[in-house]
Design a protein around this motif. Structure first.
Motif, short mmCIF file in Angstrom:
data_model
loop_
_atom_site.label_atom_id
_atom_site.label_comp_id
_atom_site.label_asym_id
_atom_site.label_seq_id
_atom_site.Cartn_x
_atom_site.Cartn_y
_atom_site.Cartn_z
N TYR A 173 0.83 -1.21 0.00
CA TYR A 173 0.00 0.00 0.00
C TYR A 173 0.86 1.25 0.00
O TYR A 173 1.92 1.28 0.62
N GLU A 198 -9.76 -0.91 5.56
CA GLU A 198 -9.38 -2.16 4.93
C GLU A 198 -8.40 -2.99 5.74
O GLU A 198 -8.44 -4.22 5.70
N THR A 199 -7.52 -2.34 6.49
CA THR A 199 -6.41 -3.11 7.07
C THR A 199 -6.21 -3.00 8.57
O THR A 199 -5.72 -3.95 9.18
N ALA A 225 -9.54 4.92 3.82
CA ALA A 225 -9.72 3.63 3.13
C ALA A 225 -8.73 2.60 3.65
O ALA A 225 -9.09 1.43 3.85
#
Length: 138
Positions: free
Chosen positions: A104, A134-135, A130
């Motif tokens: 990323y 997501e993580t 985001a």
């Protein structure tokens, strides 16, 4: 998981404690991912500390602490791949992502075109929000 944080994300972590960028920075400190940086980015952070727009916002000791902490990340000494970006000042971020084998690249800069790009090789380019959604797991 390897991650490149745009300098604007690192500065935002210093400016807004408990904001999304700070959550990401603290997640790295808790070893939730490996951070990829470079000597170029560390120099940029040192310069940003002296910009007039940050003079009354950033505390030099906090910037110094962050730079010292970043010495424990994966620090790329020499970037060899020249990758073009809409904003030439962002080229080194793309090079860091590719050469650092990042999963990323996290950026808050919507103007520069990095987010429009969406990917570079295997690296996904996301906003801090985001990326967190997501993580980052509590």
């Amino acid at each position: 998981m390897r991650v490149v944080l745009d300098t604007n994300v690192l500065l935002s972590a210093l400016i807004s404690p408990h904001g999304t960028s700070d959550i990401i920075y603290r997640a790295w400190q808790k070893a939730k991912f490996d951070l990829v940086t470079s000597t170029i980015q560390l120099d940029e952070l040192r310069r940003a500390n002296r910009y007039p727009k940050f003079k009354n916002i950033l505390q030099p000791t906090r910037v110094g602490t962050m730079i010292n902490n970043l010495q424990h990340a994966i620090v790329l000494k020499h970037l060899t791949k020249k990758i073009e970006a809409d904003d030439p000042n962002d080229s080194f971020l793309l090079s860091m992502a590719v050469e650092g084998n990042a999963d990323y690249l996290v950026t808050g800069d919507r103007r520069a075109g990095l987010l429009k790009r969406k990917t570079i090789e295997r690296t996904r380019i996301l906003t801090p929000t985001a990326f967190c959604l997501e993580t980052i797991k509590s």
